[in-house]
Structure formats: C-alpha cells, structure tokens
Design a protein around this motif. Structure first.
Motif, PDB file in Angstrom:
ATOM      1  N   LEU B 155      -1.560 -39.405 -52.631  1.00  0.00           N
ATOM      2  CA  LEU B 155      -2.496 -39.812 -51.957  1.00  0.00           C
ATOM      3  C   LEU B 155      -2.293 -40.208 -50.534  1.00  0.00           C
ATOM      4  CD1 LEU B 155      -4.388 -42.074 -54.437  1.00  0.00           C
ATOM      5  CD2 LEU B 155      -4.628 -39.538 -54.128  1.00  0.00           C
ATOM      6  N   ALA B 156      -1.186 -40.961 -50.358  1.00  0.00           N
ATOM      7  CA  ALA B 156      -0.462 -41.270 -48.892  1.00  0.00           C
ATOM      8  C   ALA B 156      -0.200 -40.069 -48.125  1.00  0.00           C
ATOM      9  CB  ALA B 156       0.430 -42.268 -49.042  1.00  0.00           C
ATOM     10  N   HIS B 157       0.223 -38.961 -48.945  1.00  0.00           N
ATOM     11  CA  HIS B 157       0.769 -37.705 -48.329  1.00  0.00           C
ATOM     12  C   HIS B 157      -0.176 -36.751 -48.358  1.00  0.00           C
ATOM     13  CE1 HIS B 157       5.223 -38.430 -48.934  1.00  0.00           C
ATOM     14  NE2 HIS B 157       4.790 -39.493 -48.485  1.00  0.00           N
ATOM     15  N   GLY B 158      -1.610 -37.223 -48.474  1.00  0.00           N
ATOM     16  CA  GLY B 158      -2.589 -36.485 -48.048  1.00  0.00           C
ATOM     17  C   GLY B 158      -3.340 -35.524 -48.972  1.00  0.00           C
ATOM     18  N   THR B 159      -2.750 -35.515 -50.435  1.00  0.00           N
ATOM     19  CA  THR B 159      -3.394 -34.923 -51.461  1.00  0.00           C
ATOM     20  C   THR B 159      -4.759 -35.373 -51.755  1.00  0.00           C
ATOM     21  OG1 THR B 159      -1.037 -34.284 -52.247  1.00  0.00           O
ATOM     22  CG2 THR B 159      -3.203 -34.048 -53.679  1.00  0.00           C
ATOM     23  N   ASN B 160      -5.741 -34.927 -51.902  1.00  0.00           N
ATOM     24  CA  ASN B 160      -7.089 -35.132 -52.092  1.00  0.00           C
ATOM     25  C   ASN B 160      -7.269 -34.797 -53.813  1.00  0.00           C
ATOM     26  OD1 ASN B 160      -9.942 -35.332 -52.543  1.00  0.00           O
ATOM     27  ND2 ASN B 160     -10.472 -34.241 -50.632  1.00  0.00           N
ATOM     28  N   ARG B 192      -2.001 -47.652 -51.929  1.00  0.00           N
ATOM     29  CA  ARG B 192      -1.815 -46.274 -51.639  1.00  0.00           C
ATOM     30  C   ARG B 192      -1.133 -45.398 -52.578  1.00  0.00           C
ATOM     31  NH1 ARG B 192      -3.623 -46.683 -46.261  1.00  0.00           N
ATOM     32  NH2 ARG B 192      -2.379 -48.269 -44.753  1.00  0.00           N
TER      33      ARG B 192
END
Lengths: 122, 653
Positions: B155-160, B192
């Motif tokens: 999630l912190a790395h932008g995966t939705n 996160r």
C-alpha cells in the motif's frame, strides 16, 4: 475529476509521447525533465500517479523513487517506472525502492494506458 | 504547423544526444578511466535506444543496442575503454546520426559492429532482451480457489489493493473473504502496512495467466496459492439461476459509466494557453474601444450598431474568459490545514482551523500569489494572536483557540478574512514598540486606526521575543505590499481580549478591469469601477465654501475629499461643474474631485515600467480607444491619503 499524472523523463520526445497518450485518455499530465525536477514537482502537488524513466541525469529514477517514498506525504502514490531493461536486477532495485509497477520500452500508447488504468484501478 | 509531433521532437533530441555522446567520447579519449564520462556515454546511448524504439527507429534502436551493450561491459569493468573502442564508437556515432536522418548505408553498420566486437573482445551480436516464453493458457473449467496476501509494504508503495480485488472480481463469478487474523493490536499497528489476507473463490472459465496478470506487479513478492476447483457438474444449473443477477450487473453498469463521462466532461488546458488567450482578449478589448470611439465620432447608424454589437460581444468574451481562469479557494485553503496543524504542534497550543466559503472562486494567479501572505497572517494569528491554553481558560475562553478562514465574493472583489479568537492586538505594546523604533514621537496622539496601521509599517514586529514562527524578518508590511500588488486592500480590526480579524479584498481578476474614465485638467485617468460608490456634483458654491476643509456631507456622514487637480498640480482652470467620485476600500471612503466624468471604460491593465514602480498614486496604465494613454488611479493609496488628511484636520480643529 480526471486523475493527475506526473511524467518524469529526460527525453522530451518521450515525455511528449506519454503526454499525448495520457491526455488523450483524459488524464491531466505534468512533465518533469529529471529526477530532481520530478521530486520538486511532486513535493508541490500530490499527483495521483507518477510515471518515471530510470536512467536520467541529475538524480536518476531510482534515487527519485527512494526520495519520494521517504516522504510521508507521498506514501501510497503509485509510481510506474519505464525501463528498456527487462532484466530482473533493475526491476528488483526499483521495486525495493518503492515502485508500484513498470512498463518495458518500447511500448505502445495503449499499453501505457492499460498499465495506468490498472494501477489507478479505474 | 504541428508542434506536437514526438517523432520530429525525437529527431531533434537524437541529434543533441549524439552530439553529447561525441563530446563525451572525445573527452574520454584523453581520460580513458573516467567513470563519469563512461556513464555519460552509456546514458546517452541508452536513451537513444529506448526512445528510438518508441518512435519506430527500429534499425537505430537495434544498432545502438549493440554499442550500448559494449559500453555496458566497459561500465561494469568487464572490458577496458581503449583508444580503439573510442574511435569505433565515434564511427558508430556517425552511423547512428545517418540512421536518424534516414540516409544510412547498412554495410557501414556491419563493419562497425565487427570492429566493435574486436575492440571489446565480445561476441558482436549479444542476444537482445530475452523474450519470456508465454505460458500456455491452461483453461480451467471449474475455476480457482485462491489464497493471497499482498507484500506488507504494497500500500505504501502505491498498490491499490481495492483495484486488484476489483480486477479479480471482473474475471468471473468471485467470492472474496478477507482474513484479518494477522492485523496486529492497535498499539503495534504500522498504519501503512498491509495486514489483510484474502481468500477468493473464482468460478468460471478463467485462464490461470489472467490471475497472474491481475497481480502482475506484486507477483514476485506476494504470497499466492492457486488451486483449481473441480469442474462444476449438475450443480452448475442450480447455481446458474442464483448467479444470474450477478451476471447482469456488469451490463447495467456500462451505460452508467457513459453517463458519468458526459457529466464530467472536463478539458484541462495548460495555464499558459489561458494566459495567451487572455492577452488576445485584452487586445481585442482595446481594438473594440477604438472602434466604439470611431463609431461615436461619426453619424453612421449602421457603424454604430455594429460597434455596439462588438462591444457587447467583447464584454461577454471577457467575462467568459475570466470565469475560465477562476479556481475555488478550496485548494488554497486546503494547503493551510497542514500549516495550522504544524503550528499547533510547534507552539504547543490547541488550535482549530475553521473554513467557510471554500467554493468562492478567484483568479488562478491571484490564488497562487495569496498563498505566501496568508501563510504569514496565519502564522501571526497562531503565534501571537492565540493564547496558551492556560491563559485562555483563565479568561474564560475554551482551551482550543479558533482560527477562521473565510471567503466570499462582494462586487468585483473576492474577500478573504482570517480571524482568531485570541488576545487581540495590545495597543500599549504596539505603541511602545513604535516609539522605541522611532515611528512615532513619545506621547504623540494617535487614533486607534492609526495605531493599528503602524503594524503595516516596514520593520515593525510586536513579538517581544522573536519566535521561530513569525520572527523571520518578514513583517506585515511585506504582506501589505504583496496584497497591494494584487491591487487589493488589507484591513485589520482587533479587539483587545477578543481577537483579530484581517480582511483582504482582492479584485477577481488582474488583467482587465471595468474603469470609470475621468478627466482632470487635460489628463485622463481611470478609476476602477469596483471601487466607485457614487458620483456627485461639486457646485461652485460648495467648492468655495469647503476650501481649506475638504469634507462633504454624504447622507449625514462626513466624507473627506481630495482635489485631484491639486494632487496632480494641474495648471488648466477648473471646469465650472466639477464632479466628486466617491470611492471606497472596505469601510473607508474618500471623494475624488475631477473635472469631467467621461464614462465607463473597459480597461486592459498594463503595468508601469520599473522606473515608475515607486509612484504610489497610480497602479498601472491603459491604452485608450484613441491610442492615448490614461493612468489608473490606485484607490487604496488615495483613500489612505484622504483619511490622513481628514485626521490631520481633525487634530488641528
């Protein structure tokens, strides 16, 4: 509201191609010409997505991704990197730095849009 | 002309890159061990290869791939940079240049690659990026049972994650169950991290590869187990009926999506294009006013009606243009939440930020330029205005201080107020400070408004101790100057013990204003119409009577007035019927005595030259319909001047 996308690439032609593809698909596109520029622009506004090249002068893509991820305000912003290498080493480095996804050059505009849609989830 | 041709842009870029590569190679020939130069050559070649392939320069990309490969070996220390290598790559550069221009001879390329192979002692043709064998789609008739857990930092790395679940659901008939067992207790929770796992039953004819595609970007780092479900036999018929409503769902969704697209049909335009358009509209307005003037001079009714038509259209165009540039202040206000939050932490005070009127729209440029002044005002409010919690409770206020940001539109201006419920401005401290810094003589009588106005004096700061927050050498004078640069006004009201309110009035747009064209002597001037309250006649008798005491009675209120003839030292004799134009900023008003009111005039504001920046009475200039120039009066300055004159008289009386 259309999603806002920051494209970071030292190649103006590639930025232009990316911008044309993404604005054509209804996204709002901001351009940055290297990692440092990308970092500055991302610090000013939170983008919905960042598409970045890796190999750039004046702060490369990996360093920019790391710097972005260190910033709490940028947590969770999806980052797609573009790379000519499909080799595992670069991919692993970028993923470890905090990239969300990738696209291997050369790509067709439709491939870019598909990846963007996949990552944004719409 | 088509500026938006990436292929043409690439050609330009490729020439530049090749020139850079050439320079780096030439430098390298003197310093064969210079890693930075080797990197620079590699990077240039790499970009050339990547972009070349993007824009269909396939032979360039393929050729460059070999050269880049050779340089990569050098970069990684597997081969040495030699004079022969540099010479070969220089030759290769010339060939690449020919490939870019489309006049290459392929035999040259082959010869260069052969030379290159010898130079780096490597096979000439390295295999291109390995092509991953595509796994055959093993269709599963029954579907799949999945159990998966995303990488912890996904999630912190932008995966939705929700988007992934949606994608999975779109593959077939899908049931999802979340496993929350791994969520740590609240005090150990890293918010996160992704702690949820899922189990999914995916029924239908779904290829295994489709599941991998869903998880494409996280596949290597996630936990995923996929087991095929047994094909559904007779039970399928029974399930089919139950599943039917689900299947119908995607079909009903499609038209809704179309409807949404029509509703939200927005076009994003770069701000620079809007600025260009605004300039054109400005020029049109000038041309139009020339036309109106010409038409007015002739007794040609047809010409007049056309001129009027164009005047109306130009005004409408201008209004539309201004609306295009408007943005809601919500985005501006939104940026202050974080600021106030940080200020509260830094000062140790409890501060709540309230906002109102966020949908009020202002010019985009104005919005950007208001940011810094508002930061400063908010800093002052939080730092100096609000008291510590203990102090607040002692005087019977709630412990949490309130800072309120509000915006609304009034006339041609946007009004933004910043108020706090703090201690207000302590007059004694202002006076002490002003006396200490020599701004006023000790004991000098000052009206309250004059005392407060000292705060806007350059170099003034009331903070006894310079704190981290406000004491940065930027005073309210800078804020005031910036607001005035926006042709706005700033007003401060403060009640000791109850708080301070700062009101900013900013014209809605900067580029074009409606003005009142007046004549004083032989000169023509423009007064911004938004500031004009009314126009009266100054009879010769009133004029005689009021000499020495420049005040008129306006509905039982005394209003000071300024004779612009005197201010501008006009030599020509006054008109017998002089006019007073009453202008106001905020609650202050002043009358301006002019010889003649010519009429309303749509004005394109041109900045004064840097030479004339210091002239306070004028805020700009404009070109009139007949090509003449009129100066635009700075109403805020004149009102202040009128008020000063009044209080000077008041003291003398």
């Amino acid at each position: 509201m259309s999603a806002s996308i920051l494209t970071v690439d030292d190649s103006a032609s590639l930025r232009m191609a990316i911008r044309i593809a993404l604005t054509g698909a209804g996204y709002a596109v901001t351009e940055a010409c290297d990692g440092a520029d990308g970092l500055a622009k991302a610090a000013a506004v939170r983008f919905d997505l960042i598409v970045t090249d890796l190999n750039m002068p004046n702060m490369d893509g990996l360093a920019m991704i790391r710097a972005l991820r260190e910033h709490p305000a940028q947590a969770g912003v999806p980052i797609i990197f573009l790379s000519t290498e499909s080799d595992a080493e670069v991919k692993a480095q970028a993923k470890a730095a905090g990239a969300t996804g990738w696209l291997v050059k050369p790509f067709q505009p439709e491939q870019l849009i598909r990846v963007v849609q996949k990552v944004l989830g719409r | 002309m088509n500026a938006e041709d990436p292929t043409a842009a690439f050609r330009v870029e490729a020439r530049e890159l090749l020139d850079q590569v050439e320079q780096a190679l030439l430098d390298l020939s003197y310093r064969l061990d210079d890693a930075a130069l080797i990197d620079s050559v590699f990077r240039g070649l790499h970009t050339l290869k990547g972009s070349g392939a993007m824009f269909g320069f396939d032979s360039l990309a393929a050729f460059t791939h070999h050269i880049e490969g050779a340089f990569d070996r050098v970069r990684k220390g597997r081969a040495r940079a030699t004079a022969e290598l540099v010479a070969t790559v220089l030759a290769a550069r010339d060939h690449m240049r020919a490939l870019v221009e489309g006049d290459a001879i392929s035999a040259d390329g082959e010869a260069i690659l052969a030379r290159l192979a010898a130079a780096v002692d490597a096979p000439a043709v390295e295999p291109a990026a390995p092509v991953r064998p595509v796994a055959p789609d093993t269709a599963a008739t029954g579907g799949w049972q999945l159990s998966f857990r995303l990488p912890r930092q996904a999630l912190a790395h932008g995966t939705n994650a929700l988007a992934l679940l949606d994608e999975l659901r779109a593959l077939g008939d899908c049931t999802l169950v979340a496993h929350r067992g791994a969520i740590p207790p609240l005090d150990q929770l890293a918010e996160r991290d992704c702690h949820v796992g899922w189990a999914a039953t995916l029924r239908g004819d779904v290829p295994r590869a489709a599941i991998d595609d869903v998880f494409l970007f996280v596949l290597d780092d996630m936990e995923l187990s996929v087991t095929p479900l047994p094909p559904v036999g007779t039970a399928a018929g029974a399930r089919g009926a139950a599943a039917a409503p689900d299947r119908a769902a995607p079909e009903t969704r499609a038209p809704r999506r179309v409807a949404r697209a029509v509703q939200g049909e927005l076009v994003r335009v770069p701000a620079a294009r809007l600025d260009t358009l605004m300039d054109r509209v400005g020029e049109l307005v000038i041309a139009q006013s020339r036309l109106s003037q010409l038409a007015g001079d002739r007794h040609d009714l047809v010409l007049r009606s056309v001129a009027e038509e164009i005047e109306r259209l130009a005004a409408e165009l201008r209004d539309t243009m201004m609306v295009l540039r408007m943005v809601p202040v919500a985005s501006l206000f939104g940026r202050f939440r974080r600021l106030v939050h940080d200020l509260a932490r830094e000062t140790g005070k409890a501060i709540a930020l309230e906002t109102a009127g966020e949908s009020t729209e202002i010019d985009k440029t104005v919005s950007e330029r208001l940011f810094d002044p508002l930061v400063h005002i908010l800093r002052n409010a939080c730092d100096h205005g609000l008291e510590e919690a203990g102090e607040r409770i002692a005087v019977g206020k709630p412990a949490t201080g309130i800072v309120r940001l509000a915006a609304y539109q009034a006339g041609g201006a946007a009004v933004i107020t910043v108020s706090d419920d703090g201690r207000g401005i302590v007059r004694e401290r202002v006076r002490a400070k002003a006396e200490a810094s020599g701004l006023v003589a000790p004991g000098q009588a000052l009206a309250d408004a004059e005392l407060l106005a000292l705060i806007f004096h350059p170099g003034f700061s009331t903070a006894a101790a310079v704190t981290n927050l406000s004491g940065r050498g930027v005073g309210m004078d800078v804020v005031k100057r910036e607001i005035e640069r926006l042709r706005g006004t700033i007003e401060l009201v403060s009640t000791e013990g109850a708080g301070t309110t700062i009101t900013l009035r900013i014209p809605l747009t900067l580029a074009i204003i409606d003005g009142l064209l007046v004549r004083v002597g032989t000169g023509r001037y423009v007064i911004p119409l938004a500031a004009v309250e009314e126009c009266l006649e100054l009879t010769a008798e009133e004029d005689r009577r009021s000499l020495g005491r420049s005040l008129i009675t306006l509905r039982d209120r005394l209003v000071p007035f300024l004779r612009l003839r005197e201010l501008f030292a006009t030599a020509a004799p006054p008109d017998p019927h002089q006019k007073i134009v009453v202008v106001a900023t905020g609650r202050e008003r002043v009358g301006l005595v002019v010889d003649q009111i010519i009429g309303s005039h749509q004005t394109v504001v041109k900045a004064l030259s840097p030479f004339h920046q210091g002239i306070g009475t004028f805020s700009g200039a404009t070109i009139l319909g007949d090509g003449g120039v009129a100066l635009i009066l700075d109403v805020a300055q004149l009102v202040a001047r009128g008020q000063q004159a009044e209080s000077a008289l008041g003291q003398a009386a």
